[in-house]
Design a protein around this motif. Structure first.
Motif, PDB file in Angstrom:
ATOM      1  N   GLY A  87       0.832  -1.201   0.000  1.00 13.89           N
ATOM      2  CA  GLY A  87       0.000   0.000   0.000  1.00 13.89           C
ATOM      3  C   GLY A  87       0.862   1.243   0.000  1.00 13.89           C
ATOM      4  N   CYS A  88       0.214   2.374  -0.209  1.00 11.49           N
ATOM      5  CA  CYS A  88       0.932   3.660  -0.205  1.00 11.49           C
ATOM      6  C   CYS A  88       0.022   4.709   0.406  1.00 11.49           C
ATOM      7  CB  CYS A  88       1.318   4.037  -1.634  1.00 11.49           C
ATOM      8  SG  CYS A  88       1.975   5.709  -1.766  1.00 11.49           S
ATOM      9  N   VAL A  89       0.455   5.295   1.501  1.00 15.48           N
ATOM     10  CA  VAL A  89      -0.300   6.364   2.145  1.00 15.48           C
ATOM     11  C   VAL A  89       0.531   7.645   2.051  1.00 15.48           C
ATOM     12  CG1 VAL A  89      -1.658   7.017   4.148  1.00 15.48           C
ATOM     13  CG2 VAL A  89      -1.117   4.608   3.776  1.00 15.48           C
ATOM     14  N   ILE A  90      -0.083   8.674   1.493  1.00 18.00           N
ATOM     15  CA  ILE A  90       0.619   9.949   1.310  1.00 18.00           C
ATOM     16  C   ILE A  90      -0.020  11.000   2.203  1.00 18.00           C
ATOM     17  CG2 ILE A  90       1.227  11.755  -0.355  1.00 18.00           C
ATOM     18  CD1 ILE A  90       1.307   9.572  -2.499  1.00 18.00           C
ATOM     19  N   ARG A  91       0.814  11.724   2.931  1.00 14.75           N
ATOM     20  CA  ARG A  91       0.324  12.702   3.912  1.00 14.75           C
ATOM     21  C   ARG A  91      -0.557  13.757   3.239  1.00 14.75           C
ATOM     22  NH1 ARG A  91       1.807  13.919   8.995  1.00 14.75           N
ATOM     23  NH2 ARG A  91       3.701  12.673   8.943  1.00 14.75           N
ATOM     24  N   GLY A  92      -1.677  14.047   3.872  1.00 17.63           N
ATOM     25  CA  GLY A  92      -2.562  15.096   3.363  1.00 17.63           C
ATOM     26  C   GLY A  92      -2.643  16.231   4.367  1.00 17.63           C
ATOM     27  N   ASP A  93      -3.759  16.964   4.327  1.00 17.61           N
ATOM     28  CA  ASP A  93      -3.895  18.140   5.192  1.00 17.61           C
ATOM     29  C   ASP A  93      -4.545  17.822   6.533  1.00 17.61           C
ATOM     30  OD1 ASP A  93      -2.807  19.674   3.207  1.00 17.61           O
ATOM     31  OD2 ASP A  93      -4.761  20.090   2.290  1.00 17.61           O
ATOM     32  N   THR A  94      -4.965  16.583   6.732  1.00 15.42           N
ATOM     33  CA  THR A  94      -5.679  16.236   7.967  1.00 15.42           C
ATOM     34  C   THR A  94      -4.944  15.102   8.680  1.00 15.42           C
ATOM     35  OG1 THR A  94      -7.034  14.461   7.035  1.00 15.42           O
ATOM     36  CG2 THR A  94      -7.834  16.739   6.735  1.00 15.42           C
ATOM     37  N   PRO A  95      -5.326  14.811   9.934  1.00 14.10           N
ATOM     38  CA  PRO A  95      -4.685  13.710  10.683  1.00 14.10           C
ATOM     39  C   PRO A  95      -5.038  12.327  10.147  1.00 14.10           C
ATOM     40  CG  PRO A  95      -5.888  15.206  12.153  1.00 14.10           C
ATOM     41  CD  PRO A  95      -6.272  15.568  10.769  1.00 14.10           C
ATOM     42  N   HIS A  96      -5.868  12.274   9.099  1.00 17.07           N
ATOM     43  CA  HIS A  96      -6.267  10.980   8.534  1.00 17.07           C
ATOM     44  C   HIS A  96      -5.052  10.100   8.223  1.00 17.07           C
ATOM     45  CE1 HIS A  96     -10.109   9.258   7.233  1.00 17.07           C
ATOM     46  NE2 HIS A  96      -9.382   8.492   6.453  1.00 17.07           N
ATOM     47  N   PHE A  97      -4.028  10.720   7.672  1.00 14.63           N
ATOM     48  CA  PHE A  97      -2.781  10.014   7.330  1.00 14.63           C
ATOM     49  C   PHE A  97      -2.271   9.215   8.525  1.00 14.63           C
ATOM     50  CE2 PHE A  97       1.890  10.165   7.634  1.00 14.63           C
ATOM     51  CZ  PHE A  97       2.298   9.622   6.423  1.00 14.63           C
ATOM     52  N   ASP A  98      -2.224   9.882   9.684  1.00 18.70           N
ATOM     53  CA  ASP A  98      -1.677   9.221  10.878  1.00 18.70           C
ATOM     54  C   ASP A  98      -2.550   8.047  11.311  1.00 18.70           C
ATOM     55  OD1 ASP A  98       0.558  11.106  11.398  1.00 18.70           O
ATOM     56  OD2 ASP A  98      -1.093  12.509  11.523  1.00 18.70           O
ATOM     57  N   TYR A  99      -3.872   8.227  11.229  1.00 15.48           N
ATOM     58  CA  TYR A  99      -4.763   7.142  11.640  1.00 15.48           C
ATOM     59  C   TYR A  99      -4.623   5.940  10.712  1.00 15.48           C
ATOM     60  CZ  TYR A  99      -6.947  10.585  14.691  1.00 15.48           C
ATOM     61  OH  TYR A  99      -7.174  11.533  15.651  1.00 15.48           O
ATOM     62  N   ILE A 100      -4.576   6.195   9.411  1.00 13.14           N
ATOM     63  CA  ILE A 100      -4.458   5.070   8.464  1.00 13.14           C
ATOM     64  C   ILE A 100      -3.107   4.372   8.647  1.00 13.14           C
ATOM     65  CG2 ILE A 100      -4.357   4.385   6.032  1.00 13.14           C
ATOM     66  CD1 ILE A 100      -6.235   6.717   5.422  1.00 13.14           C
TER      67      ILE A 100
END
Ligand code: DLZ
Length: 163
Positions: A87-100
């Protein structure tokens, strides 16, 4: 982790056991498909290079990285010897990145520790798309290669310890 001193595709080819007869399941997230597709291709190329047969590789997709937990759990229940989760998670503007990132990482770690088959961590977590490209066949190599080599070594270890 890739660094300027460690390319993800660099490894000692002689340290990798013959993988003929090994069965590998790969679960791939569809989010950031340009990256996860390149990681999958790297993993496939490296598995073939070491002797894994096409018919012994089972690939399934899931919508996002968070679904890798369920996908890998179900894949581990099939007749494969190891599971690679990509998978690939790319940091965005919200804390969603950290949770995923945290949820997926903890879920895969728990799966690795609680059943008998090795689960290989092929999740790239980056600050931007360029960092992901660098790790998906770019200047820092391909994490898919690293995952494939790791899967082969872990299957060999599992066979050695469970003889
Ligand atoms: C929602 C979401 C976001 C914002 N970003 C990513 C990402 O960068 N990489 C990824 O693989 N998935 C992302 N997702 C989707 C989640 O992993 C998951 O699919 C949804 O939250 C539904 O459970």
């Amino acid at each position: 982790m890739a660094t300027k001193n460690h390319n993800l595709s660099d490894y000692d080819i002689n340290s990798v056991p013959d993988a003929n007869g090994m069965k590998v399941g790969i679960v791939v997230a569809e989010w950031n498909e340009n990256i996860t597709g390149a990681l999958l291709q790297g993993a496939l190329d490296t598995l073939y290079r070491h002797g894994v047969k096409e018919q012994d590789i089972h690939v399934e997709t899931v919508p996002g990285s968070f679904e890798l937990i369920y996908g890998a759990t179900q894949m581990a229940l099939t007749d494969v010897d190891a599971v690679i989760a990509i998978g690939c998670v790319i940091r965005g503007d919200t804390p969603h990145f950290d949770y995923i990132c945290q949820g997926t990482t903890q879920g895969l770690a728990q799966l690795n520790a609680t059943q008998s088959k090795p689960v290989i961590y092929g999740l790239i977590t980056t600050n931007d798309m360029q960092q992901a490209i660098d790790r998906a066949g770019g200047k820092l190599g391909n994490k898919g290669d690293e995952c494939a080599v790791t899967a082969i070594k872990m299957i060999a270890l599992s066979r050695k310890l469970n003889k």
